[in-house]
Design an enzyme around this catalytic site. Structure first.
Site, PDB file in Angstrom:
ATOM      1  N   LEU A 134      14.378   0.335 -11.719  1.00 50.12           N
ATOM      2  CA  LEU A 134      14.857   1.466 -12.522  1.00 50.12           C
ATOM      3  C   LEU A 134      16.307   1.829 -12.227  1.00 50.12           C
ATOM      4  O   LEU A 134      16.864   2.694 -12.910  1.00 50.12           O
ATOM      5  CB  LEU A 134      13.987   2.711 -12.241  1.00 50.12           C
ATOM      6  N   LYS A 142      11.172 -13.478  -6.939  1.00 45.04           N
ATOM      7  CA  LYS A 142      10.903 -14.929  -6.875  1.00 45.04           C
ATOM      8  C   LYS A 142      10.564 -15.319  -5.437  1.00 45.04           C
ATOM      9  O   LYS A 142       9.615 -16.063  -5.187  1.00 45.04           O
ATOM     10  CB  LYS A 142      12.164 -15.655  -7.362  1.00 45.04           C
ATOM     11  N   TYR A 183      26.368  -0.162 -20.928  1.00 43.53           N
ATOM     12  CA  TYR A 183      24.948   0.139 -20.741  1.00 43.53           C
ATOM     13  C   TYR A 183      24.090  -0.705 -21.686  1.00 43.53           C
ATOM     14  O   TYR A 183      23.195  -1.426 -21.252  1.00 43.53           O
ATOM     15  CB  TYR A 183      24.734   1.626 -21.001  1.00 43.53           C
TER      16      TYR A 183
HETATM   17  P1  NAD Z   1      18.680   8.620 -13.400  1.00 50.66           P
HETATM   18  O1  NAD Z   1      20.152   8.521 -13.543  1.00 50.66           O
HETATM   19  O2  NAD Z   1      18.087   9.955 -13.117  1.00 50.66           O
HETATM   20  O3  NAD Z   1      18.149   7.621 -12.275  1.00 50.66           O
HETATM   21  C1  NAD Z   1      18.751   6.393 -11.980  1.00 50.66           C
HETATM   22  C2  NAD Z   1      18.684   6.189 -10.458  1.00 50.66           C
HETATM   23  O4  NAD Z   1      19.277   4.931 -10.134  1.00 50.66           O
HETATM   24  C3  NAD Z   1      19.475   7.254  -9.689  1.00 50.66           C
HETATM   25  O5  NAD Z   1      18.712   7.732  -8.618  1.00 50.66           O
HETATM   26  C4  NAD Z   1      20.711   6.501  -9.223  1.00 50.66           C
HETATM   27  O6  NAD Z   1      21.262   7.061  -8.036  1.00 50.66           O
HETATM   28  C5  NAD Z   1      20.154   5.118  -9.035  1.00 50.66           C
HETATM   29  N1  NAD Z   1      21.162   4.044  -9.093  1.00 50.66           N
HETATM   30  C6  NAD Z   1      22.136   3.887 -10.039  1.00 50.66           C
HETATM   31  N2  NAD Z   1      22.848   2.772  -9.770  1.00 50.66           N
HETATM   32  C7  NAD Z   1      22.296   2.221  -8.665  1.00 50.66           C
HETATM   33  C8  NAD Z   1      22.583   1.061  -7.886  1.00 50.66           C
HETATM   34  N3  NAD Z   1      23.588   0.242  -8.221  1.00 50.66           N
HETATM   35  N4  NAD Z   1      21.834   0.808  -6.799  1.00 50.66           N
HETATM   36  C9  NAD Z   1      20.825   1.626  -6.432  1.00 50.66           C
HETATM   37  N5  NAD Z   1      20.506   2.742  -7.114  1.00 50.66           N
HETATM   38  C10 NAD Z   1      21.241   3.030  -8.218  1.00 50.66           C
HETATM   39  O7  NAD Z   1      18.066   8.004 -14.736  1.00 50.66           O
HETATM   40  P2  NAD Z   1      16.556   7.971 -15.257  1.00 50.66           P
HETATM   41  O8  NAD Z   1      16.489   8.794 -16.471  1.00 50.66           O
HETATM   42  O9  NAD Z   1      15.619   8.254 -14.152  1.00 50.66           O
HETATM   43  O10 NAD Z   1      16.448   6.451 -15.712  1.00 50.66           O
HETATM   44  C11 NAD Z   1      15.780   5.485 -14.922  1.00 50.66           C
HETATM   45  C12 NAD Z   1      15.824   4.139 -15.637  1.00 50.66           C
HETATM   46  O11 NAD Z   1      15.213   4.251 -16.923  1.00 50.66           O
HETATM   47  C13 NAD Z   1      17.234   3.615 -15.868  1.00 50.66           C
HETATM   48  O12 NAD Z   1      17.252   2.218 -15.663  1.00 50.66           O
HETATM   49  C14 NAD Z   1      17.493   3.926 -17.331  1.00 50.66           C
HETATM   50  O13 NAD Z   1      18.386   3.003 -17.910  1.00 50.66           O
HETATM   51  C15 NAD Z   1      16.090   3.804 -17.928  1.00 50.66           C
HETATM   52  N6  NAD Z   1      15.975   4.625 -19.149  1.00 50.66           N
HETATM   53  C16 NAD Z   1      15.857   5.981 -19.073  1.00 50.66           C
HETATM   54  C17 NAD Z   1      15.767   6.730 -20.254  1.00 50.66           C
HETATM   55  C18 NAD Z   1      15.612   8.226 -20.236  1.00 50.66           C
HETATM   56  O14 NAD Z   1      15.537   8.838 -21.308  1.00 50.66           O
HETATM   57  N7  NAD Z   1      15.530   8.903 -19.117  1.00 50.66           N
HETATM   58  C19 NAD Z   1      15.797   6.080 -21.497  1.00 50.66           C
HETATM   59  C20 NAD Z   1      15.934   4.695 -21.521  1.00 50.66           C
HETATM   60  C21 NAD Z   1      16.005   3.974 -20.344  1.00 50.66           C
END
Ligand code: NAD
Ligand code: UDP
Length: 311
Positions: free
Chosen positions: A71, A103, A143
């Site tokens: 995530l 893997k 993104y």
């Molecule tokens: P968020 O920003 O609250 O959480 C993302 C987490 O990833 C954060 O804790 C951040 O610190 C961590 N992170 C970012 N880059 C990182 C890295 N390089 N290494 C380690 N940790 C890292 O976002 P969210 O809403 O919880 O989204 C979680 C996932 O779901 C994401 O991949 C996002 O693309 C996907 N997503 C979310 C939504 C939504 O509506 N919330 C919609 C589509 C996709």
């Protein structure tokens, strides 16, 4: 099972850690705290089945696990555009690192993909077989294209190394533990309404989104992870009820009892005009559909932010 959640201190990740701990698993949360917060997982730290590593997934990771939920990635346009190169690295290098880990240790791996892979869609509602309309060089591309490339990598690792993959395309999800300064529409509107500030409508407010409450999304994630071998997705997950941003603002104003007025601001570049998932595949294969209507979910989210602001 030993389960790794990357981005586990973020909004969705921290709810997922809660659920997996409740189900009796050992959970390893990996996060670099770019948009996540220790506050989200603080209550889990004293549990011996829970562990956290501060780590950036653009660097390789060596741990022993049975399942990986990938995530890690900022989800709000404000944050993913702050350092676009790091966003691409997180999506692409991060995916490669986590796929290599899966893997090596023969783990099942689930990718948190996004409805943004459809871009500004000409097909409505969006089905998984629609290839999307994405600008490859705009401010959202780091993104959108990053997530598209991550999907490609997942399917190539599956075909080339027979990896056990799962890909979920998440549509707008909201709920408690969103960061107040995240810049996403639900948190922005609620905080503005609670503070009596103007509600910022970007563009004319006629663009649509479909909002899924976090508990429904987590239920879908776990169902997908536990689904039969060979069902890789991609599978849409979201609430198919569609609202304009003006309708959302009106609901937030009514539910908070706020006196806030609307303020119209410029529409960001490449902001999709409409978005609504076709969830037929998730319903058929996973027996999943969202249960929490927008008003009920908004009430819970408003209660969370009210308490947070009192502190
Ligand atoms: P968020 O920003 O609250 O959480 C993302 C987490 O990833 C954060 O804790 C951040 O610190 C961590 N992170 C970012 N880059 C990182 C890295 N390089 N290494 C380690 N940790 C890292 O976002 P969210 O809403 O919880 O989204 C979680 C996932 O779901 C994401 O991949 C996002 O693309 C996907 N997503 C979310 C939504 C939504 O509506 N919330 C919609 C589509 C996709
Ligand atoms: N939006 C808005 N006011 C805000 C924040 C966002 O009108 O204060 C709009 C934004 O332009 C988009 C929709 O709300 O059309 C959803 O934005 P968000 O950033 O939550 O997610 P997106 O679906 O664009 O990734």
């Amino acid at each position: 099972m030993n389960i790794l959640v990357t981005g586990g201190a973020g909004f969705i990740g921290s709810h997922l850690c809660d659920r997996l701990m409740k189900d009796g698993h050992d959970v390893l949360c990996v996060d670099n705290y770019f948009t996540g917060s220790r506050h989200n997982i603080f209550h889990l730290l004293s549990n011996s089945r829970f562990e956290v590593i501060r780590h950036d997934i653009t660097f390789p990771l060596h741990v022993e696990v049975d399942q990986i939920y990938n995530l890690a990635c900022p989800a709000s346009p404000l944050h993913y555009q702050y350092d676009p190169v790091q966003t691409i690295k997180t999506n692409v290098h991060g995916a490669i690192n986590m796929l290599d880990l899966a893997k090596r240790v023969k783990a099942r791996i689930l990718q948190a993909s996004t409805s943004e892979v459809y871009g500004d869609p000409e097909v409505h509602p969006q089905k998984e077989d629609y290839w999307g309309r994405v600008n490859p060089i705009g401010p959202r591309s780091c993104y959108d294209e990053g997530k598209r490339c991550a999907e490609t990598l997942f399917f190539d690792y599956q075909r080339q190394y027979n990896l056990d993959i799962k890909v979920v395309r998440i549509f707008n999800t909201y709920g408690p533990k969103m960061q107040p300064d995240d810049g996403r529409v639900v948190s922005n509107f609620i905080i503005q309404a609670l503070n009596g500030e103007d509600i910022t409508i970007y563009g004319d407010g006629q663009q649509t989104r479909s909002f899924c409450f976090i508990d429904d999304m987590i239920d879908g994630f776990v169902r997908m992870m536990e689904s039969e071998v060979g069902f890789y997705g991609p599978v849409n997950m979201g609430n198919p009820q569609e609202f304009t941003m003006l309708e959302l603002a009106e609901k937030v104003i009514i539910l908070t009892g706020s006196k806030s007025k609307l303020k119209f601001c410029p529409l960001p570049t490449d902001d999709p005009r409409q978005r609504k998932p076709d969830i037929g595949l998730a319903t058929r294969n996973l027996d999943w559909k969202p249960r929490v209507p927008l008003e009920e979910g908004l009430k819970k989210t408003i209660a969370y932010f009210s308490t947070l602001m009192e502190k």
